[in-house]
Design a protein around this motif. Structure first.
Motif, PDB file in Angstrom:
ATOM      1  N   GLU A  58       0.815  -1.218   0.000  1.00 49.87           N
ATOM      2  CA  GLU A  58       0.000   0.000   0.000  1.00 49.87           C
ATOM      3  C   GLU A  58       0.845   1.264   0.000  1.00 49.87           C
ATOM      4  N   ILE A  59       2.075   1.186  -0.439  1.00 48.20           N
ATOM      5  CA  ILE A  59       2.964   2.350  -0.426  1.00 48.20           C
ATOM      6  C   ILE A  59       2.761   3.175  -1.697  1.00 48.20           C
ATOM      7  N   ALA A  92      -7.052   5.766  -4.181  1.00 53.96           N
ATOM      8  CA  ALA A  92      -6.358   6.410  -3.048  1.00 53.96           C
ATOM      9  C   ALA A  92      -5.626   7.674  -3.477  1.00 53.96           C
ATOM     10  N   GLY A  93      -5.668   7.989  -4.774  1.00 51.71           N
ATOM     11  CA  GLY A  93      -5.084   9.239  -5.247  1.00 51.71           C
ATOM     12  C   GLY A  93      -3.918   9.097  -6.195  1.00 51.71           C
ATOM     13  N   SER A 198     -10.805   0.608   2.303  1.00 54.38           N
ATOM     14  CA  SER A 198      -9.446   0.187   1.968  1.00 54.38           C
ATOM     15  C   SER A 198      -8.488   0.708   3.023  1.00 54.38           C
ATOM     16  N   ILE A 199      -7.333   0.098   3.074  1.00 54.13           N
ATOM     17  CA  ILE A 199      -6.313   0.498   4.028  1.00 54.13           C
ATOM     18  C   ILE A 199      -5.681   1.799   3.547  1.00 54.13           C
ATOM     19  N   PRO A 200      -5.583   2.811   4.407  1.00 59.98           N
ATOM     20  CA  PRO A 200      -4.949   4.057   3.986  1.00 59.98           C
ATOM     21  C   PRO A 200      -3.515   3.802   3.532  1.00 59.98           C
ATOM     22  N   PRO A 201      -3.113   4.398   2.431  1.00 62.38           N
ATOM     23  CA  PRO A 201      -1.767   4.138   1.935  1.00 62.38           C
ATOM     24  C   PRO A 201      -0.699   4.822   2.784  1.00 62.38           C
ATOM     25  N   LYS A 202       0.484   4.284   2.725  1.00 58.59           N
ATOM     26  CA  LYS A 202       1.651   4.920   3.317  1.00 58.59           C
ATOM     27  C   LYS A 202       2.319   5.747   2.226  1.00 58.59           C
TER      28      LYS A 202
END
Length: 587
Positions: A58-59, A92-93, A198-202
């Motif tokens: 998720e990076i 997520a952008g 969804s899991i927030p990205p790092k």
């Protein structure tokens, strides 16, 4: 053990992104070696110097001076699965997706790979950058081609050749403004994001330092002082380039026009229509569409009542072409000289055209006086409007009117309100002028035989003119549309980038300066005609607010019931100010 992409910048390992989907079929046996990165979520591992390095699927990476540009990474098979990781990254952008791949070559795989990259860039409204290993990859049974692709929102903007034995570097400019505009415009992109957890990205920052400022945002420094794009800018964005693609596009547009008109005529059960035929491009295309519509419905073309209505500015060339067109197509022809009617209406209005008193003048003597006018005296809007409205009045009283005006004229307001602006149905309404010419030429070469083909090709070669101002002593037109309002190739270029991608004036100016048009234009010329375009576009919205029905055939439409809703009194001031302050060669 994970199969990872390593992000390295200035000698530093920034992060590792593991592959999530491991193929274990046919020639692929990655499960023998690797674990999927899916369960890893976000963690750390040791870098080159034992310092901690982020690792996880998720990076995302953020460029320091453009925080709206987030970069995501996926690896090979990740793209081939039903929902690629890049889909979630885009939600997520992420605006740029990178794919590191080792995709071997077999028959038919390259076009499928190309289709996947293009499609994923379109679904994600993103740039997708794909790079595969080359011919020097270790192999026993497989061959690798080094296929590199860069796509932007469904369009392939750069591609390498395969099987090169030298190293390949593929570079292209990505228009982030364009992607941002489309994400803003397409509401379902955000609806999908709102419905998924969804899991927030790092987010890992990438520090590139102070960039150069360009007219369309920020760009990394380049060796040359002159800002030049690394991607070609299409001078005629509405017109396909290849001959086969152009043929297919013209055929598709023609069938859309026919289908739309056929449905309307079936619905109202009208088997008699009227259409004005001037011998120009727009009315020719509309007449061809109407004829093919009647053929499709099994109706005799005699139900098409075509009117040619010569006036004070009509030339022998266009009048003869209109006559031949009607005869060769087998429609019911009508010819009405409108000069006497217009002269009578001018008398009733108490108007003296060009300062000429109408007392005691008949049509022929008045026409002779007109031909003697010097060029500087040939301006009279009332004189032009009376002719345009007289023609529409005759058509409206004769039956169901098929319109002829095109998208470019509508954008510029180059139509007389309640005259050529009005009809019962207009099959040309969303076709720009540059494409109208190609459509008529396509019809001449693929749909019709001689002698009609020669008539159509002569119409294509005729200078575009409304023929409302008096002819000269030789009977030639004194009014050329593009001399008055500017080249249509420029206006259609402005229209495309303005409406389709929401480009600001300074960006349109910059893009036009990077483009090779049919003839060269100076920056001052482009700026002048862009100012004309903006001024006319904003001033003439009231004509578009009451637009007759007509089919949408492309991605750009000015229908007030669909794509374009704009107040009729919107101000152009900010746009003109931005144009004056926009990019200059000396900036």
């Amino acid at each position: 053990l994970y199969n990872c992409a390593a992000a390295v910048h200035q000698g530093k390992l920034l992060a590792l992104v593991p592959k999530q989907y491991l193929p274990n079929y046919q020639e692929f046996y990655e499960d023998r070696w690797f674990h999927s990165g899916q369960p890893l979520l976000f963690s750390e591992t040791s870098g080159f110097d034992d310092s901690p390095v982020p690792i996880g699927p998720e990076i995302l990476f953020e460029v320091d001076y453009t925080p709206e540009i987030l970069i995501a990474v996926e690896i090979c098979e990740d793209l081939w699965v039903p929902i690629p990781p890049s889909s979630q990254h885009a939600l997520a952008g992420a605006m740029v997706i990178l794919n590191l791949s080792a995709s071997n070559e077999v028959i038919g795989k390259a076009p499928y790979r190309r289709q996947l990259v293009r499609s994923q860039s379109g679904r994600c409204i993103a740039a997708y950058v794909y790079c595969s290993s080359g011919v020097h990859e270790s192999t026993t049974d497989l061959v690798f081609g080094g296929h590199c692709l860069i796509a932007e929102n469904g369009n392939l903007i750069a591609e390498s050749s395969r099987f090169s034995r030298s190293e390949t570097l593929l570079i292209a400019d990505v228009d982030v403004d364009r992607l941002s505009f489309d994400r803003l415009r397409i509401g379902t992109f955000h609806d999908f994001r709102g419905g998924k957890s969804s899991i927030p990205p790092k987010v890992i920052p990438i520090v590139l330092g102070a960039p150069q400022k360009s007219p369309i945002g920020f760009a990394a420094p380049r060796e040359s002082d002159e800002p030049r794009l690394l991607r070609p800018i299409d001078p005629h964005p509405f017109v396909p380039k290849g001959a086969e693609e152009l043929r297919e596009r013209c055929e598709e547009i023609f069938h859309i026009q026919v289908a739309g008109l056929a449905r309307r005529l079936e619905h109202i059960d009208v088997k008699k229509v009227t259409i004005g035929v001037s011998g120009g491009l727009d009315s020719t295309l509309a007449l061809l569409v109407t004829c093919r519509t009647f053929d499709t419905l099994g109706w005799p073309r005699a139900g098409i009542h075509a009117w040619t209505m010569p006036g004070f500015g009509t030339t022998a060339r266009t009048l003869n072409n209109a006559r031949r067109l009607m005869a060769e197509l087998g429609v019911t022809p009508h010819e009405a000289d409108i000069r006497a009617l217009c002269l009578e209406e001018l008398r009733l209005l108490g108007h003296q055209p060009f300062g000429i008193s109408l007392d005691g003048l008949d049509v022929e003597s008045f026409t002779e006086r007109l031909r003697q006018l010097p060029p500087e005296k040939r301006h009279d809007l009332t004189f032009e409007n009376v002719q345009a409205r007289m023609r529409t009045n005759l058509l409206m009283n004769a039956g169901f009117v098929v319109g002829t005006g095109d998208l470019s004229e509508l954008a510029l307001g180059w139509c007389t309100y309640n005259a050529d602006h009005m009809s019962m149905y207009n099959p040309n309404v969303s076709i720009p002028k540059t494409l109208v010419r190609f459509l008529v030429e396509w019809a001449a070469k693929h749909e019709f035989d001689d002698p009609l083909r020669q008539t159509l090709l002569d119409i294509v070669a005729t200078v575009i003119s409304p023929e409302l101002l008096p002819t000269d002593e030789r009977g030639e037109a004194t009014q050329a549309t593009e001399s008055a309002i500017g080249p249509y190739e420029l206006h259609d270029f402005f229209l495309f980038h303005f409406l389709r991608y929401g480009a600001l004036p300074e960006k349109i100016l910059f893009l036009a300066s990077q483009t090779k048009f049919d003839r060269p234009y100076s920056k001052d010329e482009i700026r002048h005609w862009l100012r004309v375009f903006l001024t006319r576009f904003f001033a003439n919205q009231f004509k578009r607010s009451c637009l007759p029905d007509g089919p949408k055939v492309g991605s750009v439409s000015l229908s007030p019931r669909g794509d374009w809703r704009m107040p009729s009194d919107a101000s152009v001031r900010q746009w003109l100010d931005a144009l004056e302050e926009g990019f200059d060669d000396d900036d």
